[in-house]
Design a protein around this motif. Structure first.
Motif, PDB file in Angstrom:
ATOM      1  N   ARG A   1       9.408  -5.413  -0.225  1.00 39.34           N
ATOM      2  CA  ARG A   1       9.483  -6.486   0.764  1.00 39.34           C
ATOM      3  C   ARG A   1      10.522  -6.153   1.825  1.00 39.34           C
ATOM      4  N   GLN A   2      10.193  -6.414   3.089  1.00 40.32           N
ATOM      5  CA  GLN A   2      11.104  -6.165   4.203  1.00 40.32           C
ATOM      6  C   GLN A   2      11.753  -7.470   4.648  1.00 40.32           C
ATOM      7  N   LYS A   3      12.801  -7.363   5.444  1.00 40.52           N
ATOM      8  CA  LYS A   3      13.552  -8.543   5.862  1.00 40.52           C
ATOM      9  C   LYS A   3      12.734  -9.496   6.716  1.00 40.52           C
ATOM     10  N   ASP A   4      11.712  -8.956   7.420  1.00 42.37           N
ATOM     11  CA  ASP A   4      10.890  -9.815   8.271  1.00 42.37           C
ATOM     12  C   ASP A   4       9.730 -10.460   7.516  1.00 42.37           C
ATOM     13  N   GLY A   5       9.706 -10.296   6.181  1.00 42.86           N
ATOM     14  CA  GLY A   5       8.651 -10.914   5.382  1.00 42.86           C
ATOM     15  C   GLY A   5       7.422 -10.037   5.175  1.00 42.86           C
ATOM     16  N   THR A   6       7.334  -8.914   5.886  1.00 39.99           N
ATOM     17  CA  THR A   6       6.229  -7.980   5.662  1.00 39.99           C
ATOM     18  C   THR A   6       6.554  -7.076   4.462  1.00 39.99           C
ATOM     19  N   TYR A   7       5.593  -6.236   4.099  1.00 44.13           N
ATOM     20  CA  TYR A   7       5.795  -5.330   2.968  1.00 44.13           C
ATOM     21  C   TYR A   7       5.441  -3.910   3.378  1.00 44.13           C
ATOM     22  N   GLU A   8       6.120  -2.962   2.766  1.00 43.61           N
ATOM     23  CA  GLU A   8       5.730  -1.564   2.865  1.00 43.61           C
ATOM     24  C   GLU A   8       5.079  -1.165   1.550  1.00 43.61           C
ATOM     25  N   ALA A   9       3.978  -0.450   1.636  1.00 43.34           N
ATOM     26  CA  ALA A   9       3.239  -0.057   0.438  1.00 43.34           C
ATOM     27  C   ALA A   9       3.212   1.459   0.314  1.00 43.34           C
ATOM     28  N   ARG A  10       3.514   1.938  -0.858  1.00 42.10           N
ATOM     29  CA  ARG A  10       3.378   3.370  -1.174  1.00 42.10           C
ATOM     30  C   ARG A  10       2.236   3.499  -2.181  1.00 42.10           C
ATOM     31  N   VAL A  11       1.203   4.219  -1.764  1.00 45.09           N
ATOM     32  CA  VAL A  11      -0.026   4.281  -2.548  1.00 45.09           C
ATOM     33  C   VAL A  11       0.208   5.048  -3.843  1.00 45.09           C
ATOM     34  N   ILE A  12      -0.173   4.418  -4.953  1.00 45.29           N
ATOM     35  CA  ILE A  12      -0.138   5.092  -6.250  1.00 45.29           C
ATOM     36  C   ILE A  12      -1.449   5.839  -6.459  1.00 45.29           C
ATOM     37  N   ARG A  13      -2.570   5.150  -6.213  1.00 49.65           N
ATOM     38  CA  ARG A  13      -3.863   5.824  -6.270  1.00 49.65           C
ATOM     39  C   ARG A  13      -4.918   4.972  -5.580  1.00 49.65           C
ATOM     40  N   HIS A  14      -5.986   5.641  -5.138  1.00 45.40           N
ATOM     41  CA  HIS A  14      -7.144   4.958  -4.582  1.00 45.40           C
ATOM     42  C   HIS A  14      -7.963   4.381  -5.738  1.00 45.40           C
ATOM     43  N   LEU A  15      -8.530   3.215  -5.521  1.00 48.24           N
ATOM     44  CA  LEU A  15      -9.387   2.585  -6.523  1.00 48.24           C
ATOM     45  C   LEU A  15     -10.819   2.583  -6.033  1.00 48.24           C
ATOM     46  N   GLU A  16     -11.762   2.506  -6.954  1.00 50.25           N
ATOM     47  CA  GLU A  16     -13.168   2.412  -6.560  1.00 50.25           C
ATOM     48  C   GLU A  16     -13.398   1.077  -5.871  1.00 50.25           C
ATOM     49  N   ALA A  17     -14.363   1.059  -4.975  1.00 46.30           N
ATOM     50  CA  ALA A  17     -14.676  -0.167  -4.251  1.00 46.30           C
ATOM     51  C   ALA A  17     -15.097  -1.257  -5.230  1.00 46.30           C
ATOM     52  N   ALA A  18     -14.875  -2.495  -4.836  1.00 48.54           N
ATOM     53  CA  ALA A  18     -15.271  -3.604  -5.694  1.00 48.54           C
ATOM     54  C   ALA A  18     -16.773  -3.582  -5.916  1.00 48.54           C
ATOM     55  N   ALA A  19     -17.178  -4.068  -7.087  1.00 48.83           N
ATOM     56  CA  ALA A  19     -18.606  -4.083  -7.404  1.00 48.83           C
ATOM     57  C   ALA A  19     -19.356  -4.919  -6.380  1.00 48.83           C
ATOM     58  N   GLY A  20     -20.446  -4.413  -5.893  1.00 47.75           N
ATOM     59  CA  GLY A  20     -21.251  -5.132  -4.912  1.00 47.75           C
ATOM     60  C   GLY A  20     -22.539  -4.374  -4.700  1.00 47.75           C
ATOM     61  N   PRO A  21     -23.264  -4.651  -3.645  1.00 46.43           N
ATOM     62  CA  PRO A  21     -24.505  -3.919  -3.393  1.00 46.43           C
ATOM     63  C   PRO A  21     -24.239  -2.416  -3.307  1.00 46.43           C
ATOM     64  N   VAL A  22     -25.057  -1.649  -3.984  1.00 45.00           N
ATOM     65  CA  VAL A  22     -24.918  -0.191  -4.003  1.00 45.00           C
ATOM     66  C   VAL A  22     -26.165   0.426  -3.394  1.00 45.00           C
TER      67      VAL A  22
END
Length: 757
Positions: free
Chosen positions: A122-143
């Motif tokens: 969390r940053q002082k202005d209320g935003t966040y910085e994200a450091r990617v751990i890993r990519h995930l598969e897309a949510a289940a939906g039409p394929v």
């Protein structure tokens, strides 16, 4: 003891949720005083100021956890991804999450719609910085995928390369699909670790068919390809325009110059020597652009449809237009020998190509000819045909002469001069793919490109001068990190690029000049392109680094780009050129619109590239086993990425195909180094490769490196410490002697191996 406000302030300023232990340590609370702290924290939680997370951690109400699943929502003005939490239960909008780049070694930049597991700060202005751990598969939906029968049931192989699992389709859920058909299916509820089950909801067509290849991209990327009834009704009601108060340009021999396969014609050009005695050797030119704003007004059904699409999407066999056919291919298209309404800019240049002044007008024109780039170039080169014979001296040659002057100013300005040829899919009369090759590029292409740039600059300058809203085309300078990576990569190619210098387009052009051949230049151009920031649309004038221009906006293609239509409307309102001008409520939305159409543009680019890959794969599918010349365009732990010379197709040579050795990957120097032989594969190596596998579904290709064949690079070998160099495949002498030693322990092991055999 701390007050509630002090504890709240400490937790608010902490980048991640904290526990009672960290709070006690911060305020030096010990022993029995911890009871007070426990009571104070409980009160803050009960009052709703704090929330308990996992592991009894505390954070401000509405704060995000230290690790969360996030989804990329859009790209910011600099083209960097901005995400939101997938799980958000609070009222109001979730906080913004900015993804921190992971350096040069990251596998791929996250795109819109990607889901990521990330560590949040969390940053002082209320935003966040994200450091990617890993990519995930897309949510289940039409394929979307290719159906094949397996016994009584079937399976669907997804066309999305990120989806690794096939989908099982029971016979009763198949809609009668046949093997090889492209289908769309919904995912049914099932077990987490088993293959997913699906139900076919749409049969699209046979895989390999041109229509199916384009539809795959349209469905996969959610590109709107059907206009609603209201938009179609407005398009059908549109009528040709009379002269009225417009400037009459029908007496000037304006012409259009486009590709042979152009689906629309939205720009026409004319040039002649300037008759002003004070501008000796100077030129005047007119760029006339289809007046789409006359037909597509703010808030109309056509306007809503165009904004939703953002731009037209071009596939090898079709176009998904931003506007219905009745406008994009008819009333707004500048066909020859018919009256068409236009927004036109008249520009004056001196003998050195510097623009002296310009003026805009709303006009009516009549194109005297629709030429292809090849026709215009051939006429300039003295090879006229029936259409260009009468136009060469009075129409075509003045255009090339004016361009010769503009080229002087361009050379002095030093825009980024990348050599990035397009792949062209050529169809035969039978509708099947005849060839895949690099699209020819003539001087006529550069002529039209420079005229359009000058018109775009004039539009931006006018709106800046009048302080009116403008949708700028923004391209910010590359970051220092990307330039450091480029420096290291070019160093391995023996190309000089000073480390830490102030990067300019001129310095990058000097890099390009060091390329030894056309193929080398294409690769270096690609590397420089990868180091650049993403160009975006924005109401903020952050300039255009690549073109080295202070004021730049897109004005010349309103048939296929919504940004251009907005610029037309702003010019109409600013210059009081009649109806169809920009509304105040529209100008307020410019920032949001810029974000939306930038995302639409990126979506279109990805869809077009993927479709070209699939068309190329279809063409090369019957060439499996053949040998091609290629250039290494990327080096990874998995192997080599190569670009085939003739077709421009991309292919992977897995590390297992590179030879009988273990290869170490050097990410800094973009190398694979053989541990035993010292053999080195590096970026820009020229190799002969054999096509081993083609996957039409994903558009991917696998090749293996051919050793010792004509065209194969003389790959270098790096000396190993204390080891003599040997030929590939041979065991070094020391190692061979070591294997022949027969100690009692060695004999024992040998006996055991014999017993096992």
């Amino acid at each position: 003891m701390p007050t509630k406000e002090q504890v709240r302030s400490f937790i608010d300023e902490s980048e991640t949720p904290v526990g009672k232990r960290e709070i006690a340590r911060a305020f030096n609370i010990k022993g029995a005083d911890r009871i007070y702290l426990k009571k104070l924290l409980k009160e803050l939680v009960d009052e709703g100021h704090l929330e308990k997370g996992r592991k009894r951690e505390l954070a401000p109400a509405g704060a995000l956890p230290a690790v969360a699943v996030i989804e990329v929502e859009r790209l910011d003005k600099g083209g960097e991804p901005v995400a939101r939490p997938v799980s958000w239960q609070e009222d109001g909008k979730p906080p913004l999450i900015y993804i921190v780049p992971q350096g040069r070694a990251r596998s791929s930049a996250p795109g819109v719609g990607d889901r990521l597991l990330a560590r949040l700060a969390r940053q002082k202005d209320g935003t966040y910085e994200a450091r990617v751990i890993r990519h995930l598969e897309a949510a289940a939906g039409p394929v979307l995928g290719v159906y094949s029968k397996v016994g009584k049931d079937g399976r669907v192989q997804p066309t999305n390369r990120k989806l690794k699992k096939e989908v099982i389709v029971r016979a009763e859920n198949s809609m009668g699909a046949q093997t090889g058909e492209v289908v769309l299916c919904d995912i049914l509820p099932g077990k987490a670790f088993a293959l997913p089950e699906g139900r076919v909801t749409q049969r699209i067509g046979p895989m390999g068919d041109a229509a199916s290849l384009s539809l795959i991209a349209i469905h996969a990327h959610g590109i709107p390809d059907v206009f609603d009834d209201a938009a179609i009704k407005e398009a059908l009601a549109a009528k040709p325009v009379s002269l009225g108060k417009r400037t009459d340009l029908r007496g000037l021999p304006l012409i259009t110059i486009d590709p042979a396969d152009a689906r629309d014609r939205d720009d026409a050009v004319w040039a002649a020597p300037d008759d002003d005695p004070n501008n000796e050797g100077g030129w005047q030119a007119i760029v006339a652009i289809a007046d789409v704003a006359h037909y597509v007004t703010h808030g109309s059904a056509l306007d809503k449809a165009a904004r939703l699409r953002g731009n037209s999407v071009y596939f090898p066999d079709r176009v998904v237009p931003m506007l219905p056919h009745e406008l994009s291919s008819d009333l707004c298209s500048l066909h020859e020998n018919v009256d068409r309404p236009v927004m036109a800019v008249r520009m004056w240049f001196d003998a050195e190509g510097n623009k002296l002044r310009h003026t805009f007008m709303r006009a009516l024109m009549r194109s005297v000819a629709s030429l292809t780039y090849r026709q215009a170039q051939n006429a300039h080169d003295g090879e006229t045909d029936d259409k260009t014979d009468m136009l060469r001296d009075d129409v075509i040659e003045p255009l090339f002469s004016a361009y010769a002057a503009l080229k002087k100013a361009r050379k002095k300005r030093q825009p980024l001069d990348l050599d990035l040829p397009e792949r062209q899919i050529e169809f035969g009369e039978d509708g099947f793919i005849k060839a895949v090759h690099k699209r020819e590029r003539f001087e006529a292409h550069m002529l039209i490109e420079e005229f359009m740039i000058q018109a775009n600059v004039s539009a931006a300058e006018t709106l800046v001068k009048l302080k009116r809203p403008c949708m700028f085309r923004v391209h910010e300078p590359p970051t220092a990190d990307k330039m450091l990576g480029l420096h290291e990569t070019l160093g391995e190619m023996n190309i000089r690029f000073a480390k830490g210098q102030v990067v300019t387009t001129a310095s990058l052009n000097r890099v390009l000049e060091q390329a030894d051949s056309e193929i080398d230049r294409e690769l270096v151009s690609s590397l420089i392109l990868r180091s650049q920031s993403q160009a975006v649309y924005s109401p903020d004038n952050l300039h255009h680094f690549g073109l080295h221009l202070q004021n730049y906006a897109h004005f010349t293609s309103p048939i296929r780009r919504y940004a251009d239509l907005l610029v037309h409307r702003s010019l109409i309102a600013a210059l009081k050129l009649g109806d169809g001008g920009l509304k105040d409520e529209e100008a307020v939305e410019f920032e949001e619109i810029g974000t939306d159409i930038s995302a639409s543009e990126r979506r279109a680019m990805v869809a077009e590239r993927e479709t070209t890959d699939r068309f190329t794969a279809v063409f090369l599918a019957n060439k499996v086993g053949e040998i091609f010349q290629a250039k290494v365009s990327g080096v990874t732990r998995a192997g080599l990425f190569l670009t085939l010379d003739d077709s421009g197709a991309d292919a992977l040579a897995p590390i297992s195909t590179l030879g009988n050795d273990f290869f170490n990957f050097d990410p800094e120097k973009h190398m694979l180094i053989g541990k035993r032989t010292g053999e080195v594969f590096r970026l820009a190596d020229r190799l002969a490769v054999r096509l081993r596998e083609v996957d039409i579904v994903t558009g991917s290709m696998i090749v293996e490196v051919e050793d010792g064949r004509p065209g194969t690079a003389a790959r270098t070998r790096r000396p190993q410490p204390g080891r003599k160099q040997t030929s590939p495949g041979k065991v070094p002498l020391k190692a061979a002697k070591k294997k022949k030693r027969t100690t009692p322990k060695g004999k024992k092991r040998a006996t055991r191996r014999q017993e096992k055999r």
